[in-house]
Every structure is written in structure tokens, then in C-alpha cells.
Motif scaffolding. Structure first.
Motif, PDB file in Angstrom:
ATOM      1  N   CYS A  81       0.803  -1.227   0.000  1.00 50.09           N
ATOM      2  CA  CYS A  81       0.000   0.000   0.000  1.00 50.09           C
ATOM      3  C   CYS A  81       0.832   1.271   0.000  1.00 50.09           C
ATOM      4  N   GLY A  82       2.033   1.238  -0.536  1.00 52.21           N
ATOM      5  CA  GLY A  82       2.822   2.453  -0.659  1.00 52.21           C
ATOM      6  C   GLY A  82       4.116   2.418   0.110  1.00 52.21           C
ATOM      7  N   VAL A  83       4.784   3.558   0.135  1.00 51.47           N
ATOM      8  CA  VAL A  83       6.068   3.677   0.823  1.00 51.47           C
ATOM      9  C   VAL A  83       5.979   4.752   1.887  1.00 51.47           C
ATOM     10  N   GLY A  84       6.906   4.720   2.809  1.00 52.78           N
ATOM     11  CA  GLY A  84       6.947   5.716   3.867  1.00 52.78           C
ATOM     12  C   GLY A  84       8.141   5.465   4.755  1.00 52.78           C
ATOM     13  N   GLY A  85       8.208   6.204   5.833  1.00 54.85           N
ATOM     14  CA  GLY A  85       9.303   6.039   6.765  1.00 54.85           C
ATOM     15  C   GLY A  85       9.076   6.866   8.008  1.00 54.85           C
ATOM     16  N   CYS A  86       9.906   6.620   8.992  1.00 55.84           N
ATOM     17  CA  CYS A  86       9.816   7.385  10.227  1.00 55.84           C
ATOM     18  C   CYS A  86      11.123   7.278  11.001  1.00 55.84           C
ATOM     19  N   ALA A  87      11.365   8.264  11.837  1.00 47.59           N
ATOM     20  CA  ALA A  87      12.450   8.216  12.813  1.00 47.59           C
ATOM     21  C   ALA A  87      11.814   7.815  14.145  1.00 47.59           C
ATOM     22  N   TYR A  88      12.562   7.118  14.970  1.00 43.96           N
ATOM     23  CA  TYR A  88      12.009   6.655  16.236  1.00 43.96           C
ATOM     24  C   TYR A  88      13.116   6.456  17.254  1.00 43.96           C
ATOM     25  N   VAL A  89      12.705   6.272  18.506  1.00 39.34           N
ATOM     26  CA  VAL A  89      13.619   5.935  19.588  1.00 39.34           C
ATOM     27  C   VAL A  89      13.114   4.671  20.255  1.00 39.34           C
ATOM     28  N   PHE A  90      14.037   3.767  20.524  1.00 40.58           N
ATOM     29  CA  PHE A  90      13.763   2.529  21.251  1.00 40.58           C
ATOM     30  C   PHE A  90      14.507   2.608  22.578  1.00 40.58           C
ATOM     31  N   VAL A  91      13.753   2.645  23.690  1.00 37.88           N
ATOM     32  CA  VAL A  91      14.331   2.721  25.029  1.00 37.88           C
ATOM     33  C   VAL A  91      14.464   1.303  25.571  1.00 37.88           C
ATOM     34  N   VAL A  92      15.709   0.904  25.827  1.00 42.91           N
ATOM     35  CA  VAL A  92      15.957  -0.452  26.336  1.00 42.91           C
ATOM     36  C   VAL A  92      15.614  -0.538  27.813  1.00 42.91           C
ATOM     37  N   GLY A  93      16.075   0.431  28.605  1.00 41.98           N
ATOM     38  CA  GLY A  93      15.795   0.426  30.039  1.00 41.98           C
ATOM     39  C   GLY A  93      16.917   1.074  30.820  1.00 41.98           C
ATOM     40  N   PHE A  94      16.913   0.830  32.144  1.00 43.35           N
ATOM     41  CA  PHE A  94      17.971   1.314  33.021  1.00 43.35           C
ATOM     42  C   PHE A  94      19.175   0.394  32.902  1.00 43.35           C
ATOM     43  N   ILE A  95      20.350   0.981  32.847  1.00 43.41           N
ATOM     44  CA  ILE A  95      21.583   0.188  32.772  1.00 43.41           C
ATOM     45  C   ILE A  95      21.942  -0.301  34.166  1.00 43.41           C
ATOM     46  N   ARG A  96      22.108  -1.605  34.300  1.00 40.72           N
ATOM     47  CA  ARG A  96      22.582  -2.186  35.557  1.00 40.72           C
ATOM     48  C   ARG A  96      24.070  -2.516  35.478  1.00 40.72           C
ATOM     49  N   GLN A  97      24.482  -3.101  34.350  1.00 46.47           N
ATOM     50  CA  GLN A  97      25.884  -3.460  34.154  1.00 46.47           C
ATOM     51  C   GLN A  97      26.208  -3.248  32.679  1.00 46.47           C
ATOM     52  N   TRP A  98      27.170  -2.375  32.389  1.00 42.96           N
ATOM     53  CA  TRP A  98      27.462  -1.944  31.033  1.00 42.96           C
ATOM     54  C   TRP A  98      28.451  -2.878  30.345  1.00 42.96           C
ATOM     55  N   LYS A  99      28.027  -3.428  29.209  1.00 45.35           N
ATOM     56  CA  LYS A  99      28.878  -4.232  28.329  1.00 45.35           C
ATOM     57  C   LYS A  99      29.828  -5.142  29.105  1.00 45.35           C
ATOM     58  N   TYR A 100      29.244  -5.990  29.937  1.00 44.03           N
ATOM     59  CA  TYR A 100      30.037  -6.828  30.823  1.00 44.03           C
ATOM     60  C   TYR A 100      30.472  -8.154  30.206  1.00 44.03           C
ATOM     61  N   MET A 101      29.970  -8.467  29.012  1.00 49.42           N
ATOM     62  CA  MET A 101      30.397  -9.694  28.333  1.00 49.42           C
ATOM     63  C   MET A 101      30.061  -9.593  26.854  1.00 49.42           C
ATOM     64  N   GLU A 102      30.503 -10.580  26.086  1.00 49.59           N
ATOM     65  CA  GLU A 102      30.137 -10.704  24.674  1.00 49.59           C
ATOM     66  C   GLU A 102      29.319 -11.979  24.505  1.00 49.59           C
ATOM     67  N   ASN A 103      28.377 -11.936  23.554  1.00 49.26           N
ATOM     68  CA  ASN A 103      27.598 -13.139  23.266  1.00 49.26           C
ATOM     69  C   ASN A 103      28.327 -13.980  22.217  1.00 49.26           C
ATOM     70  N   GLY A 104      27.706 -15.049  21.773  1.00 49.93           N
ATOM     71  CA  GLY A 104      28.312 -15.948  20.800  1.00 49.93           C
ATOM     72  C   GLY A 104      28.559 -15.316  19.445  1.00 49.93           C
ATOM     73  N   ASN A 105      27.893 -14.198  19.151  1.00 48.16           N
ATOM     74  CA  ASN A 105      28.079 -13.488  17.884  1.00 48.16           C
ATOM     75  C   ASN A 105      29.091 -12.354  17.999  1.00 48.16           C
ATOM     76  N   GLY A 106      29.729 -12.226  19.159  1.00 53.80           N
ATOM     77  CA  GLY A 106      30.719 -11.173  19.352  1.00 53.80           C
ATOM     78  C   GLY A 106      30.135  -9.809  19.674  1.00 53.80           C
ATOM     79  N   ARG A 107      28.835  -9.767  19.960  1.00 52.11           N
ATOM     80  CA  ARG A 107      28.196  -8.491  20.300  1.00 52.11           C
ATOM     81  C   ARG A 107      28.252  -8.272  21.809  1.00 52.11           C
ATOM     82  N   ALA A 108      28.476  -7.006  22.204  1.00 49.94           N
ATOM     83  CA  ALA A 108      28.506  -6.648  23.620  1.00 49.94           C
ATOM     84  C   ALA A 108      27.132  -6.879  24.240  1.00 49.94           C
ATOM     85  N   VAL A 109      27.136  -7.291  25.508  1.00 52.63           N
ATOM     86  CA  VAL A 109      25.902  -7.543  26.255  1.00 52.63           C
ATOM     87  C   VAL A 109      25.933  -6.714  27.528  1.00 52.63           C
TER      88      VAL A 109
END
Length: 114
Positions: free
Chosen positions: A55-83
Motif C-alpha cells: 500500500c505504498g512507501v513511507g518512513g519514520c524516525a524513532y527511539v527505542f528505550v531499552v531500560g535502566f543500565i545495571r551493568q554496562w557491556k560486561y560480556m560478549e555473546n556468541g556473535n561477538g556483540r557486547a551484552v
């Protein structure tokens, strides 16, 4: 992922990488740590392009709030991404204040919470 009502492990997305979705794609462009009431919030600024819908094209800007940080980038997952260990923001008054702060700072209308 750890299962805990008060916290969760969150794998940080790769900034600038297009993620294909059914109606188009989205991209997270910025990762922001925002001070709030002696704590820090993690959120992402992104955009979505709807270019494969019937039904057509469009777009938007948005913000996704994850939450309060308890522990910052304390490990990596199996894909090498910070957790990071995160706490969801459940209080409606906090959500409203945070939404207002982010909308003024980022000039976006859509702010969603994890």
C-alpha cells in the motif's frame, strides 16, 4: 539470556546495519546513555523505511528505550556483540518523563519502551 523479572541481558545491535523486516528495513544510528534520577538509561535512535508494502512507501524516525543500565557491556555473546544487563522501565510516570526528555532532545515523535 538470563531470566529475571528485574533484569535482562541485552545484546547491543550493530549501529548503521540495515535489518530487513517484512515491510522494509530499519537501522539504529545512535546509541545513547541518558542520565535520569541518579541512574542511566540506554536508548537507540533509528529510522524505518517501509518500501516493500502493498500500500505504498513511507518512513519514520524513532527511539527505542531499552531500560535502566545495571551493568554496562560486561560480556560478549556468541556473535561477538557486547551484552549489558538492563532493567525494564515499568513506572508510567517515569516513562512519561523519559519520553518527554527524549522527544525534546531527539526531535522524534515515536518513543517505544522495551
Amino acid at each position: 539470556m538470563k531470566i529475571d523479572i528485574e533484569s535482562m541481558d541485552f545484546a547491543h545491535p550493530v549501529l548503521g546495519r540495515e535489518v530487513t523486516a517484512i515491510a522494509g528495513h530499519y537501522v539504529f544510528g545512535k546509541e545513547i546513555r541518558l542520565p535520569y534520577k541518579h541512574r542511566e538509561i540506554l536508548y537507540y535512535v533509528g529510522y524505518a523505511i517501509l518500501d516493500s508494502t502493498c500500500c505504498g512507501v513511507g518512513g519514520c524516525a524513532y527511539v527505542f528505550v531499552v531500560g535502566f543500565i545495571r551493568q554496562w557491556k560486561y560480556m560478549e555473546n556468541g556473535n561477538g556483540r557486547a551484552v549489558s544487563q538492563m532493567e525494564p522501565i515499568r513506572n508510567p510516570a517515569d516513562r512519561k518523563q523519559i519520553r518527554n526528555l527524549i522527544q525534546k532532545k531527539e526531535m522524534v515523535y515515536q518513543v517505544t519502551f522495551n
